[in-house]
Write an enzyme that holds these catalytic residues in place. Sequence first.
Site, short mmCIF file in Angstrom:
data_model
loop_
_atom_site.label_atom_id
_atom_site.label_comp_id
_atom_site.label_asym_id
_atom_site.label_seq_id
_atom_site.Cartn_x
_atom_site.Cartn_y
_atom_site.Cartn_z
N LEU A 81 76.72 76.15 -18.91
CA LEU A 81 75.92 75.42 -19.78
C LEU A 81 75.06 76.12 -20.64
CD1 LEU A 81 74.69 72.81 -17.02
CD2 LEU A 81 77.05 72.88 -18.36
N THR A 126 81.84 70.23 -27.05
CA THR A 126 81.07 69.62 -27.98
C THR A 126 81.76 68.77 -28.87
OG1 THR A 126 79.27 69.71 -29.58
CG2 THR A 126 80.29 71.63 -29.20
N LYS A 155 81.77 76.94 -30.90
CA LYS A 155 82.24 76.28 -29.75
C LYS A 155 83.57 75.96 -29.86
CE LYS A 155 78.22 75.11 -27.11
NZ LYS A 155 78.49 75.20 -25.73
P1 NAP Z 1 69.86 73.27 -23.68
O1 NAP Z 1 68.80 72.39 -23.08
O2 NAP Z 1 69.36 74.14 -25.17
O3 NAP Z 1 69.98 74.43 -22.51
C1 NAP Z 1 70.67 75.52 -22.81
C2 NAP Z 1 70.24 76.73 -21.84
O4 NAP Z 1 70.95 77.97 -22.28
C3 NAP Z 1 68.66 77.20 -21.77
O5 NAP Z 1 68.12 77.00 -20.68
C4 NAP Z 1 68.85 78.45 -22.42
O6 NAP Z 1 67.75 79.34 -21.85
C5 NAP Z 1 70.05 78.92 -22.01
N1 NAP Z 1 70.54 80.13 -22.81
C6 NAP Z 1 70.55 80.42 -23.99
N2 NAP Z 1 70.88 81.53 -24.31
C7 NAP Z 1 71.07 82.30 -23.20
C8 NAP Z 1 71.72 83.49 -22.97
N3 NAP Z 1 71.95 84.38 -23.94
N4 NAP Z 1 71.89 83.93 -21.76
C9 NAP Z 1 71.94 83.16 -20.84
N5 NAP Z 1 71.24 81.78 -20.88
C10 NAP Z 1 70.97 81.27 -22.06
O7 NAP Z 1 71.06 72.76 -23.63
P2 NAP Z 1 71.74 71.18 -23.18
O8 NAP Z 1 71.39 70.03 -23.92
O9 NAP Z 1 71.17 71.39 -21.76
O10 NAP Z 1 73.20 71.49 -23.27
C11 NAP Z 1 73.98 72.32 -22.33
C12 NAP Z 1 75.16 72.78 -22.81
O11 NAP Z 1 76.20 71.82 -23.21
C13 NAP Z 1 75.04 73.78 -23.81
O12 NAP Z 1 76.12 74.81 -24.07
C14 NAP Z 1 75.35 72.90 -25.29
O13 NAP Z 1 75.74 73.56 -26.40
C15 NAP Z 1 76.35 71.97 -24.69
N6 NAP Z 1 76.31 70.32 -25.04
C16 NAP Z 1 75.16 69.68 -25.05
C17 NAP Z 1 75.19 68.44 -25.46
C18 NAP Z 1 74.08 67.53 -25.67
O14 NAP Z 1 73.99 66.43 -26.30
N7 NAP Z 1 73.19 68.04 -24.86
C19 NAP Z 1 76.56 68.16 -26.12
C20 NAP Z 1 77.67 68.76 -26.07
C21 NAP Z 1 77.41 70.05 -25.66
P3 NAP Z 1 66.32 79.23 -22.57
O15 NAP Z 1 65.79 78.10 -21.52
O16 NAP Z 1 65.86 80.63 -22.15
O17 NAP Z 1 66.48 78.77 -24.02
N1 GDD Z 2 66.93 67.96 -35.02
C1 GDD Z 2 66.64 66.95 -35.78
N2 GDD Z 2 65.53 66.91 -36.59
N3 GDD Z 2 67.78 66.34 -36.46
C2 GDD Z 2 67.45 65.32 -37.28
C3 GDD Z 2 66.25 65.10 -37.96
C4 GDD Z 2 65.25 66.09 -37.18
O1 GDD Z 2 63.97 66.06 -37.92
N4 GDD Z 2 66.21 64.18 -38.81
C5 GDD Z 2 67.54 63.78 -38.84
N5 GDD Z 2 68.52 64.53 -37.70
C6 GDD Z 2 69.64 64.39 -37.76
C7 GDD Z 2 70.72 65.47 -37.65
O2 GDD Z 2 70.75 66.14 -38.89
C8 GDD Z 2 71.55 65.15 -37.10
O3 GDD Z 2 72.58 64.69 -37.93
C9 GDD Z 2 71.10 64.16 -35.85
O4 GDD Z 2 69.78 63.59 -36.20
C10 GDD Z 2 71.16 64.73 -34.61
O5 GDD Z 2 70.56 66.08 -34.33
P1 GDD Z 2 70.06 66.80 -33.18
O6 GDD Z 2 69.33 65.87 -32.18
O7 GDD Z 2 69.56 68.03 -33.38
O8 GDD Z 2 71.49 67.03 -32.35
P2 GDD Z 2 72.95 67.31 -32.98
O9 GDD Z 2 73.81 66.31 -33.02
O10 GDD Z 2 72.95 68.35 -34.13
O11 GDD Z 2 73.48 68.45 -31.76
C11 GDD Z 2 73.32 68.03 -30.34
O12 GDD Z 2 74.56 67.19 -29.87
C12 GDD Z 2 75.66 67.96 -30.14
C13 GDD Z 2 76.90 67.11 -29.67
O13 GDD Z 2 77.43 66.44 -30.50
C14 GDD Z 2 73.11 69.23 -29.62
O14 GDD Z 2 72.79 68.89 -28.39
C15 GDD Z 2 74.46 70.04 -29.62
O15 GDD Z 2 74.05 71.12 -28.68
C16 GDD Z 2 75.34 69.29 -29.14
O16 GDD Z 2 76.71 70.05 -29.13
#
Ligand code: NAP
Ligand code: GDD
Length: 324
Positions: A81, A126, A155
Amino acid sequence: MAKTALITGILGQDGPYLAKLLIEKGYKVYGLMRRYSQPHMGNLKFLGLDKTVELVEGDLTDESSLLNLIKIVRPSEVYNLAAQSFVGSSWDQAKLTTEINSLGVLYLLNSIKFFSPTTKYYQASTSEMFGLANDGGYQDENTNFHPRSPYGISKVYSYWMTVNFRESYGLFTTNGILFNHESPLRGIQFVTRKITDGVARIKLGLAENIALGNLDAKRDWGFAGDYVEAMYLMMQAEQPDDYVIGSGETHAVSEFVKLAFAEIGITDWEKYVTIDARFKRPAEVPHLQARASKAETKLGWKPKVTFQELVKMMVEADIKRLQK
Ligand code: NAP
Ligand code: GDD
């Protein structure tokens, strides 16, 4: 013998939810964290896990740390993750994003191949990989990739490397192509938490408005607690495969804002939101909407928490947190 799992990204959002699920199922859980001067255990503590997960040090950019770890722990399952997961920073930190999200995955897969080839591997892929692409408005396992950010591109590399280790070496490797999922543990820079934290501050008289970027972007948002169950189910399947995981609903950022303000009784939300170009992106992903029927049919997975329930949960958690 209890199963063992290594979760990278243990201090982020998904890591603690997954750790909780696996511990409840009887796993011994190791959590990989990079070295910190001052470790931040907030999310593990929030779920009461800071004493139950065994933390191990390592970094996805340091191949030898991963080789050593896999050699010693030889876990039954690895959930990768860890990532530089913030799309918005990936243009300015494209190299770092690639080193962690792409090369880090190669290092981890190689470590498994060399030292523990029976270990099952989950890759956090993702919906950002789809970017501009869709099929009739939806994205599923057959939709092409057209990533729009260095994050999305990094990714795509790790997605294919995960597939390739399965096809080349017969390893059990699986991609969960997850759409946006949120929770009270979401990082504050992501739009949902930024909104719910801002709304909570406005309610408590700590702020007057929220500065946002593109309000028209549409996302398929679900609850992280539901999505980690899908990760677990993918790893228990008889054959490794790749799955799209999402709710099937899409909502504009403005809808999230409207609902969050409604939670505190404000209907004229436009008065409290300013648009700041700094939060707009060089290239946007305009519309994400999952067709997750494969996961439903093959894994029996369906999300439980609705969009409205998610917004409410996050606003309430932020009000509570700030009141403390
Ligand atoms: P997150 O809250 O940003 O957590 C990512 C974690 O990765 C953090 O704890 C971070 O550590 C750690 N990390 C970053 N760089 C590292 C490194 N070089 N070595 C070891 N650990 C490292 O992300 P999340 O929302 O839990 O998402 C989990 C995974 O799912 C990610 O790979 C993300 O890209 C993917 N994903 C997320 C979503 C979503 O909507 N949340 C959707 C699709 C895919 P620190 O605490 O030090 O920053
Ligand atoms: N962060 C952020 N901040 N986004 C904004 C803002 C703002 O002030 N205003 C509008 N947005 C819009 C972004 O341009 C984007 O279209 C949407 O809100 C969602 O932004 P984020 O919440 O930053 O998420 P993301 O969709 O770019 O990425 C997240 O979801 C991905 C899966 O689709 C992350 O969790 C990624 O790690 C993950 O892969």
